[in-house]
Design an enzyme around this catalytic site. Structure first.
Site, PDB file in Angstrom:
ATOM      1  N   LEU A  46     -50.209-107.774 -18.335  1.00 40.30           N
ATOM      2  CA  LEU A  46     -49.382-107.925 -19.533  1.00 40.30           C
ATOM      3  C   LEU A  46     -49.541-106.700 -20.419  1.00 40.30           C
ATOM      4  O   LEU A  46     -48.555-106.174 -20.958  1.00 40.30           O
ATOM      5  CB  LEU A  46     -49.764-109.207 -20.282  1.00 40.30           C
ATOM      6  CG  LEU A  46     -48.934-109.623 -21.510  1.00 40.30           C
ATOM      7  CD1 LEU A  46     -49.339-108.910 -22.779  1.00 40.30           C
ATOM      8  CD2 LEU A  46     -47.427-109.410 -21.270  1.00 40.30           C
ATOM      9  N   TYR A 103     -59.661-116.420 -23.382  1.00 38.35           N
ATOM     10  CA  TYR A 103     -60.879-115.618 -23.296  1.00 38.35           C
ATOM     11  C   TYR A 103     -61.282-115.104 -24.664  1.00 38.35           C
ATOM     12  O   TYR A 103     -60.449-114.938 -25.562  1.00 38.35           O
ATOM     13  CB  TYR A 103     -60.735-114.457 -22.308  1.00 38.35           C
ATOM     14  CG  TYR A 103     -59.764-113.355 -22.690  1.00 38.35           C
ATOM     15  CD1 TYR A 103     -60.212-112.182 -23.286  1.00 38.35           C
ATOM     16  CD2 TYR A 103     -58.394-113.467 -22.416  1.00 38.35           C
ATOM     17  CE1 TYR A 103     -59.337-111.158 -23.602  1.00 38.35           C
ATOM     18  CE2 TYR A 103     -57.507-112.453 -22.724  1.00 38.35           C
ATOM     19  CZ  TYR A 103     -57.983-111.299 -23.324  1.00 38.35           C
ATOM     20  OH  TYR A 103     -57.105-110.290 -23.647  1.00 38.35           O
ATOM     21  N   TYR A 117     -64.609-116.348 -20.427  1.00 35.77           N
ATOM     22  CA  TYR A 117     -63.317-116.848 -19.951  1.00 35.77           C
ATOM     23  C   TYR A 117     -63.291-118.363 -19.796  1.00 35.77           C
ATOM     24  O   TYR A 117     -64.286-118.977 -19.407  1.00 35.77           O
ATOM     25  CB  TYR A 117     -62.987-116.246 -18.577  1.00 35.77           C
ATOM     26  CG  TYR A 117     -62.679-114.778 -18.588  1.00 35.77           C
ATOM     27  CD1 TYR A 117     -61.408-114.322 -18.940  1.00 35.77           C
ATOM     28  CD2 TYR A 117     -63.646-113.840 -18.231  1.00 35.77           C
ATOM     29  CE1 TYR A 117     -61.119-112.972 -18.941  1.00 35.77           C
ATOM     30  CE2 TYR A 117     -63.362-112.488 -18.230  1.00 35.77           C
ATOM     31  CZ  TYR A 117     -62.101-112.054 -18.587  1.00 35.77           C
ATOM     32  OH  TYR A 117     -61.815-110.725 -18.584  1.00 35.77           O
ATOM     33  N   ARG A 119     -60.378-120.207 -17.740  1.00 32.54           N
ATOM     34  CA  ARG A 119     -59.104-119.985 -17.058  1.00 32.54           C
ATOM     35  C   ARG A 119     -58.969-120.799 -15.780  1.00 32.54           C
ATOM     36  O   ARG A 119     -57.988-120.660 -15.055  1.00 32.54           O
ATOM     37  CB  ARG A 119     -58.929-118.498 -16.749  1.00 32.54           C
ATOM     38  CG  ARG A 119     -59.778-118.009 -15.598  1.00 32.54           C
ATOM     39  CD  ARG A 119     -59.912-116.504 -15.498  1.00 32.54           C
ATOM     40  NE  ARG A 119     -58.716-115.727 -15.632  1.00 32.54           N
ATOM     41  CZ  ARG A 119     -58.722-114.396 -15.783  1.00 32.54           C
ATOM     42  NH1 ARG A 119     -59.871-113.742 -15.818  1.00 32.54           N
ATOM     43  NH2 ARG A 119     -57.596-113.718 -15.886  1.00 32.54           N
ATOM     44  N   ASN A 183     -58.720-103.202 -10.443  1.00 32.37           N
ATOM     45  CA  ASN A 183     -59.313-104.168 -11.383  1.00 32.37           C
ATOM     46  C   ASN A 183     -60.100-105.279 -10.686  1.00 32.37           C
ATOM     47  O   ASN A 183     -59.750-106.453 -10.762  1.00 32.37           O
ATOM     48  CB  ASN A 183     -58.219-104.785 -12.259  1.00 32.37           C
ATOM     49  CG  ASN A 183     -57.883-103.915 -13.458  1.00 32.37           C
ATOM     50  OD1 ASN A 183     -58.463-102.850 -13.639  1.00 32.37           O
ATOM     51  ND2 ASN A 183     -56.944-104.352 -14.268  1.00 32.37           N
ATOM     52  N   ARG A 244     -61.828 -92.465 -13.914  1.00 31.46           N
ATOM     53  CA  ARG A 244     -63.293 -92.385 -13.976  1.00 31.46           C
ATOM     54  C   ARG A 244     -63.793 -92.404 -15.418  1.00 31.46           C
ATOM     55  O   ARG A 244     -64.689 -91.666 -15.801  1.00 31.46           O
ATOM     56  CB  ARG A 244     -63.776 -91.143 -13.241  1.00 31.46           C
ATOM     57  CG  ARG A 244     -63.361 -91.100 -11.771  1.00 31.46           C
ATOM     58  CD  ARG A 244     -64.024 -89.969 -11.025  1.00 31.46           C
ATOM     59  NE  ARG A 244     -63.611 -88.661 -11.531  1.00 31.46           N
ATOM     60  CZ  ARG A 244     -64.170 -87.504 -11.160  1.00 31.46           C
ATOM     61  NH1 ARG A 244     -65.167 -87.516 -10.283  1.00 31.46           N
ATOM     62  NH2 ARG A 244     -63.730 -86.364 -11.654  1.00 31.46           N
ATOM     63  N   GLY A 245     -63.183 -93.275 -16.238  1.00 25.94           N
ATOM     64  CA  GLY A 245     -63.618 -93.422 -17.618  1.00 25.94           C
ATOM     65  C   GLY A 245     -63.417 -92.159 -18.423  1.00 25.94           C
ATOM     66  O   GLY A 245     -62.312 -91.602 -18.466  1.00 25.94           O
ATOM     67  N   ASP A 276     -55.727-100.211 -18.362  1.00 27.32           N
ATOM     68  CA  ASP A 276     -54.364-100.741 -18.280  1.00 27.32           C
ATOM     69  C   ASP A 276     -53.366 -99.775 -18.910  1.00 27.32           C
ATOM     70  O   ASP A 276     -52.271 -99.554 -18.375  1.00 27.32           O
ATOM     71  CB  ASP A 276     -54.266-102.089 -19.004  1.00 27.32           C
ATOM     72  CG  ASP A 276     -55.313-103.074 -18.529  1.00 27.32           C
ATOM     73  OD1 ASP A 276     -55.743-102.974 -17.373  1.00 27.32           O
ATOM     74  OD2 ASP A 276     -55.685-103.963 -19.322  1.00 27.32           O
TER      75      ASP A 276
END
Length: 333
Positions: A46, A103, A117, A119, A183, A244-245, A276
């Site tokens: 989303l 969450y 979470y 869910r 992810n 890689r961050g 994302d």
């Protein structure tokens, strides 16, 4: 229409490209126990759908969200948020008696997140189960691109995941391109072998992979990037953007391999949706004819802004300016 790597300004579609983003939107709560909470909505695909919609200055992209929700007031509110952000909801299933997942996010002083979470019974788990799911699965073949993540796969029932894989296979045979963001969240899977098999099946269908290094290292045990790139070449993935961050992004495609440095950020407030937003910006640039290096710069630029705000979705007014290729809006000039 099989690979993104050869895309050029001349290949940008004269009509809007239709993108289906498959996943789960959840109720997001932020705060600390006994100190109060603020409520909004979020979820990896989303978040990507919203940022993809925002990075669409000339209406070249139509972003539709594919999920299942309940018939409750929270589901109505999240659906209105999607519409307000320009994200389509024509293929959203409403399951009576079901509710959205929930969450809580807590962040430490370095902006790193901790999630809690609820869910297990969320409507999105059943989005591809039952007779009513047939219409949604069939509709996937009518999109130019389908974007989904490892979380999209993990939340589904085993039957729903199998039906989705079959639909993706048929869509790809008809010319749809598949974009996958890994992810990996171990707690969403019954065990690592089940997750690895699902990912391997998914990668054989993937045209563009947007990969977080730590996630693949945890799932597949890669010890260096060369092992990862060899594996993705074996699966037939034409283009890989390795996130890689705060380190540089590595892109492997038909044009070669490129390293694109990350942007420096003075103070990180919250890393929620950093990956994302990178993925959404990268894809947006590629769909509008930008090359992989420019796409990675877009990804770094948006992610750098996102981590300086709390929450997954930053205010629209805070969206950064990006270096648009001159051809993107040439027709509107």
């Amino acid at each position: 229409m099989k690979v993104l790597s050869g895309q050029s300004p001349q290949s940008v579609s004269p009509r809007p490209l239709k993108v289906a983003l498959v996943g789960e939107c959840m109720i997001e709560m932020r705060g600390e126990p006994a100190l109060g909470f603020s409520q909004t909505f979020g979820g990896d695909t989303l978040n990507a759908a919203v940022y993809l919609s925002r990075l669409n200055p000339c209406s070249r992209i139509v972003a539709d969200y594919i999920t299942a929700i309940g018939a409750d007031s929270f589901s109505d509110a999240m659906r209105q948020l999607w519409r307000d952000e320009g994200v389509g909801d024509q293929h959203v299933r409403v399951i009576e008696g079901a509710l959205p997942g929930l969450y809580f996010i807590q962040t430490d002083t370095q902006g790193e997140r901790r999630f809690l979470y609820w869910r297990g019974e969320a409507a999105a788990r059943s989005m591809f189960d039952g007779v009513d799911a047939g219409a949604v699965l069939h509709a996937l073949a009518h999109y130019d691109y389908i974007y989904l993540s490892g979380i999209s796969l993990a939340i589904l029932t085993a039957n729903g995941r199998q039906r989705l894989m079959q639909a993706l296979h048929l869509a790809r045979e008809s010319g749809t391109r598949i974009v996958f963001d890994n992810n990996y969240r171990a707690h969403l899977w019954p065990d690592a072998p089940t997750a690895r098999q699902a990912y391997e099946d998914m990668l054989r269908l993937t045209d563009l992979a947007l990969i977080t290094w730590e996630d693949d290292a945890a799932l597949f045990g890669y010890t260096d990037v060369e092992a990862l790139f060899r594996a993705y070449a074996h699966f037939g993935v034409a283009e890989v953007a390795l996130k890689r961050g705060v380190a540089s992004c590595l892109v492997q495609c038909a044009l070669g391999r490129f390293e694109v440095p990350a942007e420096q950020v003075g103070r990180i407030i919250d890393t929620t949706a950093a990956g994302d937003s990178f993925s959404a910006a990268y894809l947006s640039c590629r769909l509008q004819g930008g090359d992989p290096q420019l796409a990675a710069r877009w990804g770094h630029r948006l992610a750098a802004e996102v981590v300086q705000h709390r929450g997954a979705l930053i205010p629209s007014a805070a969206m950064p300016s990006l270096d648009m290729p001159s051809f993107i809006c040439a027709a509107e000039a």
